[in-house]
Scaffold this motif. Structure first.
Motif, short mmCIF file in Angstrom:
data_model
loop_
_atom_site.label_atom_id
_atom_site.label_comp_id
_atom_site.label_asym_id
_atom_site.label_seq_id
_atom_site.Cartn_x
_atom_site.Cartn_y
_atom_site.Cartn_z
N ARG A 120 51.37 -53.67 19.56
CA ARG A 120 52.58 -53.66 20.37
C ARG A 120 53.15 -52.25 20.46
O ARG A 120 53.55 -51.80 21.53
N ARG A 121 53.16 -51.54 19.33
CA ARG A 121 53.65 -50.16 19.34
C ARG A 121 52.78 -49.28 20.21
O ARG A 121 53.27 -48.43 20.95
N TYR B 185 52.87 -47.25 27.60
CA TYR B 185 53.79 -47.49 28.71
C TYR B 185 54.78 -46.33 28.85
O TYR B 185 55.02 -45.83 29.94
N ALA B 186 55.33 -45.88 27.71
CA ALA B 186 56.28 -44.77 27.74
C ALA B 186 55.62 -43.49 28.24
O ALA B 186 56.21 -42.75 29.03
N GLU C 29 50.90 -50.25 22.77
CA GLU C 29 51.15 -50.60 24.17
C GLU C 29 52.47 -49.99 24.66
O GLU C 29 52.55 -49.49 25.78
N GLU C 30 53.50 -50.04 23.82
CA GLU C 30 54.78 -49.45 24.19
C GLU C 30 54.66 -47.94 24.35
O GLU C 30 55.24 -47.35 25.25
N THR C 31 53.88 -47.31 23.47
CA THR C 31 53.67 -45.87 23.56
C THR C 31 52.94 -45.52 24.84
O THR C 31 53.32 -44.58 25.55
#
Length: 126
Positions: free
Chosen positions: A85-86, A92-93, A88-90
């Protein structure tokens, strides 16, 4: 390697993401050499994401590829959902940041455009 060659053909590219779950089709040394030649003085950032790959040699290769090209290396393993999840968030960011930079969305640009529009309105009214 064909995906990397294709990505380097795009003019004006500032960065790219290589997302993989295994070893490259060619030897790692040849891939590093080809990317080094293609990137040359362009300064393209090559980011690598290892998705569900436990092969140490592959992960080391991806780390080396991203380090050689001013990029980042991320490793995502399915069993570790919080890490995934981290990651994927990274990703995306990072994509959002690169999109903003590429489209030059900045407060200064908007201020300049607003000032220009105000001047045009004033000149029309006079």
């Amino acid at each position: 390697m064909s995906a990397l060659k294709l990505a380097f053909r795009i003019s004006g590219v500032a960065g790219m993401y290589l997302i993989t779950n295994g070893r490259p089709d060619h030897s790692t040394e040849s891939v590093l050499e080809v990317v080094r030649k293609l990137n040359g003085d362009r300064g393209v950032h090559v980011n690598a994401v290892s998705f569900d790959c436990n092969d140490k040699q592959t992960n080391e290769f991806l780390k080396q590829l991203s380090a050689q090209n001013k990029g980042r290396f991320h490793r995502c393993i399915r069993a570790e959902t919080t890490r995934r999840r981290r990651t994927e968030e990274t990703i995306y960011a990072l994509l959002q940041t690169n999109y903003r930079k590429r489209n030059d969305i900045s407060p200064n640009r908007n201020r300049t455009e607003n000032c220009y529009q105000k001047r045009r309105r004033r000149s029309r009214n006079n």
